[in-house]
Design a protein around this motif. Structure first.
Motif, mmCIF file in Angstrom:
data_model
loop_
_atom_site.group_PDB
_atom_site.id
_atom_site.type_symbol
_atom_site.label_atom_id
_atom_site.label_comp_id
_atom_site.label_asym_id
_atom_site.label_seq_id
_atom_site.Cartn_x
_atom_site.Cartn_y
_atom_site.Cartn_z
ATOM 1 N N ALA A 31 -2.437 -1.963 -6.128
ATOM 2 C CA ALA A 31 -1.526 -1.069 -5.422
ATOM 3 C C ALA A 31 -2.098 0.315 -5.190
ATOM 4 C CB ALA A 31 -0.211 -0.955 -6.196
ATOM 5 N N THR A 32 -3.371 0.510 -5.481
ATOM 6 C CA THR A 32 -3.990 1.816 -5.301
ATOM 7 C C THR A 32 -5.265 1.678 -4.491
ATOM 8 O OG1 THR A 32 -5.257 1.615 -7.360
ATOM 9 C CG2 THR A 32 -3.104 2.674 -7.507
ATOM 10 N N SER A 33 -5.579 2.704 -3.735
ATOM 11 C CA SER A 33 -6.789 2.667 -2.915
ATOM 12 C C SER A 33 -8.044 2.617 -3.773
ATOM 13 C CB SER A 33 -6.821 3.871 -1.974
ATOM 14 O OG SER A 33 -6.539 5.066 -2.667
ATOM 15 N N LEU A 34 -8.035 3.359 -4.864
ATOM 16 C CA LEU A 34 -9.175 3.305 -5.779
ATOM 17 C C LEU A 34 -9.355 1.891 -6.320
ATOM 18 C CD1 LEU A 34 -8.928 6.582 -7.910
ATOM 19 C CD2 LEU A 34 -10.907 5.801 -6.624
ATOM 20 N N HIS B 44 6.268 0.319 0.384
ATOM 21 C CA HIS B 44 5.037 0.111 1.159
ATOM 22 C C HIS B 44 4.006 -0.721 0.401
ATOM 23 C CE1 HIS B 44 6.132 2.983 4.339
ATOM 24 N NE2 HIS B 44 6.645 3.709 3.361
ATOM 25 N N THR B 45 4.276 -1.081 -0.831
ATOM 26 C CA THR B 45 3.291 -1.804 -1.636
ATOM 27 C C THR B 45 3.092 -3.221 -1.114
ATOM 28 O OG1 THR B 45 3.982 -0.568 -3.594
ATOM 29 C CG2 THR B 45 2.627 -2.522 -3.958
ATOM 30 N N THR B 46 1.848 -3.581 -0.863
ATOM 31 C CA THR B 46 1.519 -4.946 -0.438
ATOM 32 C C THR B 46 1.442 -5.841 -1.667
ATOM 33 O OG1 THR B 46 0.250 -4.141 1.459
ATOM 34 C CG2 THR B 46 -0.176 -6.389 0.730
ATOM 35 N N THR B 47 2.232 -6.907 -1.678
ATOM 36 C CA THR B 47 2.246 -7.813 -2.836
ATOM 37 C C THR B 47 1.854 -9.235 -2.466
ATOM 38 O OG1 THR B 47 4.618 -8.196 -2.490
ATOM 39 C CG2 THR B 47 4.000 -6.455 -4.048
ATOM 40 N N SER B 48 1.446 -9.444 -1.232
ATOM 41 C CA SER B 48 1.008 -10.770 -0.805
ATOM 42 C C SER B 48 -0.462 -10.953 -1.157
ATOM 43 C CB SER B 48 1.203 -10.927 0.705
ATOM 44 O OG SER B 48 0.508 -12.066 1.185
ATOM 45 N N LYS C 132 -1.904 3.745 3.053
ATOM 46 C CA LYS C 132 -0.713 4.561 3.239
ATOM 47 C C LYS C 132 0.376 4.174 2.239
ATOM 48 C CE LYS C 132 2.952 5.527 6.579
ATOM 49 N NZ LYS C 132 3.470 5.249 7.924
ATOM 50 N N MET C 133 0.688 5.105 1.332
ATOM 51 C CA MET C 133 1.795 4.957 0.400
ATOM 52 C C MET C 133 1.766 3.614 -0.325
ATOM 53 S SD MET C 133 3.377 7.795 0.436
ATOM 54 C CE MET C 133 4.925 7.433 -0.386
ATOM 55 N N SER C 134 0.616 3.211 -0.842
ATOM 56 C CA SER C 134 0.533 1.948 -1.554
ATOM 57 C C SER C 134 1.208 2.036 -2.915
ATOM 58 C CB SER C 134 -0.941 1.543 -1.755
ATOM 59 O OG SER C 134 -1.540 1.278 -0.523
ATOM 60 N N SER C 135 1.215 3.209 -3.482
ATOM 61 C CA SER C 135 1.858 3.380 -4.779
ATOM 62 C C SER C 135 2.535 4.725 -4.831
ATOM 63 C CB SER C 135 0.828 3.270 -5.914
ATOM 64 O OG SER C 135 0.017 4.418 -5.925
#
Length: 261
Positions: A160-163, A191-195, A215-218
């Motif tokens: 859930a984070t870009s890092l 906005h969190t991608t969970t797939s 964008k706004m993953s976490s």
């Protein structure tokens, strides 16, 4: 998982492929020691003080085992007691300071992060993938109204984070598959991608770009771009992250500023 840097091998307490904990049947595995560490790790910002029964519930350990662990930690000075409540003492900082001093990150990395922060006007961070989380090793903050709420030792879910995504992207295909097999993909924001399939595509794109934007993953991220701190040949990645301003504001001079590491 095994991380290599400058010819050194670091075992993270998991097997290289499965990411599972070392077998408790291993004669070299000290179960009592592992239990003591799990008691220490039970305390966090949401649980700064706990009763014995609460620690037992968090760790899943028998109350009698937890009592012995807490009493031992109390005797050693790592835990203090306030009535029925137990809490950590500053003595536990000795563990983190030992790592930071041995790696000399503040001297080696901090000047580069500060330079990037000065040129972009934004916070910068350096982190590694530790098991299934992003672990922050260094961070330079700014005086902005909205700042990255992360410091040394902060952990976030990698997916859930870009890092975390840039770190996952450069793992082996088997390691990535194992990660998704044992990680629960829970939404942290709308906005969190969970797939899993979508995340696997994102990781493929990240490997191709080596400069992803999310964008706004976490909760702690808005718009950010990254670059890897070490070359592709290394298996131990430590990316840096710089958050560009939100849309509508002046765009930072370019991603190459961050990649001058």
């Amino acid at each position: 998982m095994v991380a290599e840097k400058a010819g050194a091998t670091v075992k993270t307490g998991t097997t290289e492929k499965t990411g599972q904990k070392t077998s408790k049947n291993d004669s070299e595995y000290l179960l009592t020691f592992a239990r003591g560490l799990s008691v220490l790790r039970a305390f966090d910002s949401d649980r700064p003080e706990m009763t014995l029964s609460e620690v037992a519930a968090v760790t899943g350990l028998n109350a009698a085992v937890v009592r012995r662990c807490l009493n031992t930690l109390l005797e050693l000075g790592y835990v203090a007691k306030n009535g029925r409540l137990f809490l950590l003492t500053p003595e536990v900082l000795g563990f983190s300071s030992a790592y930071l001093n041995s790696m000399n990150l503040e001297t080696i990395v901090q000047p580069y992060l500060q330079d990037v922060s000065d040129k972009t006007g934004d916070s910068t961070s350096m982190a590694v993938l530790w098991r299934d989380e992003v672990l922050y090793l260094q961070h330079v903050s700014t005086n902005r109204m909205i700042r990255l709420a992360a410091g040394i030792g902060t952990r976030f879910p990698a997916y859930a984070t870009s890092l975390g995504r840039v770190l996952l992207a450069f793992q082996s295909p088997q390691s990535i598959a194992d990660y998704f097999d044992h990680t629960e993909l829970v939404p942290l924001t709308s906005h969190t991608t969970t797939s899993r399939s979508t995340l696997e595509i994102i990781l493929e794109e990240t490997r191709a770009q080596a400069m992803p934007v999310f964008k706004m993953s976490s909760i702690m991220e808005s718009f950010r771009f990254l670059c890897r701190f070490l070359p592709k040949s290394a298996r131990f990645y430590a990316p840096s992250i710089v958050p560009p301003p939100p849309p509508g504001l002046i765009k930072p001079r370019s991603s190459r500023i961050a990649c001058r590491f």
